[in-house]
Motif scaffolding. Structure first.
Motif, PDB file in Angstrom:
ATOM      1  N   ARG A  79       0.840  -1.211   0.000  1.00 21.90           N
ATOM      2  CA  ARG A  79       0.000   0.000   0.000  1.00 21.90           C
ATOM      3  C   ARG A  79       0.869   1.252   0.000  1.00 21.90           C
ATOM      4  O   ARG A  79       0.566   2.224  -0.680  1.00 21.90           O
ATOM      5  N   SER A  80       1.951   1.222   0.765  1.00 22.33           N
ATOM      6  CA  SER A  80       2.866   2.369   0.783  1.00 22.33           C
ATOM      7  C   SER A  80       3.474   2.597  -0.592  1.00 22.33           C
ATOM      8  O   SER A  80       3.571   3.733  -1.054  1.00 22.33           O
ATOM      9  N   VAL A  82       2.241   1.694  -3.498  1.00 20.02           N
ATOM     10  CA  VAL A  82       1.206   2.149  -4.424  1.00 20.02           C
ATOM     11  C   VAL A  82       0.889   3.627  -4.185  1.00 20.02           C
ATOM     12  O   VAL A  82       0.643   4.376  -5.128  1.00 20.02           O
ATOM     13  N   SER A  83       0.952   4.046  -2.938  1.00 15.33           N
ATOM     14  CA  SER A  83       0.599   5.439  -2.634  1.00 15.33           C
ATOM     15  C   SER A  83       1.580   6.438  -3.240  1.00 15.33           C
ATOM     16  O   SER A  83       1.224   7.587  -3.474  1.00 15.33           O
ATOM     17  N   VAL A  84       2.799   6.013  -3.511  1.00 12.74           N
ATOM     18  CA  VAL A  84       3.785   6.925  -4.097  1.00 12.74           C
ATOM     19  C   VAL A  84       4.048   6.636  -5.580  1.00 12.74           C
ATOM     20  O   VAL A  84       4.816   7.352  -6.216  1.00 12.74           O
ATOM     21  N   SER A  87       0.683   7.937 -11.241  1.00 13.74           N
ATOM     22  CA  SER A  87      -0.624   7.531 -11.774  1.00 13.74           C
ATOM     23  C   SER A  87      -0.480   6.806 -13.105  1.00 13.74           C
ATOM     24  O   SER A  87      -1.205   5.846 -13.378  1.00 13.74           O
TER      25      SER A  87
END
Length: 108
Positions: A79-80, A82-84, A87
């Motif tokens: 998740r970490s 993916v968050s950075v 797009s």
């Protein structure tokens, strides 16, 4: 390190280049990689240097050389990441996954 997987990773990543050539390419002494191989272990920072010098993924290098394990990739860590992630990367990955799902559907 797990088995001989790191030796296979080194050969694949460097396309079989000599230890001296690899050492020069990563900016270290000519015998450095040879010493690592004889010792039976590539240090984590060495794996990262090699990966970057040959256009390979440093995280996968750490995995293949035994410094990281599949269990290190937790949901929180993913998740970490993916968050950075940009797009454009996420969009491309979703597109590829959607294509694979489409390939799994039976033909009518």
């Amino acid at each position: 390190m797990a088995g001989q997987d790191w030796r296979k990773w080194l050969a694949e990543t460097t396309k079989g280049e000599s230890h001296q050539s690899i050492s020069r390419r990563i900016g270290l002494g000519a015998t450095t990689v040879g010493r690592w191989v004889r010792a039976g272990q590539i240090p984590a920072d060495g794996a990262i240097l090699i990966a970057r010098a040959y256009g390979a993924d440093p995280v996968l290098a750490l995995l293949r050389t035994g410094w990281l394990h599949e269990t290190d990739f937790t949901e929180g860590g993913l998740r970490s990441a993916v968050s950075v992630a940009p797009s454009s990367f996420l969009t491309e990955e979703l597109h590829l996954r959607a294509q694979r799902l489409g390939d799994d559907k039976p033909a009518l």
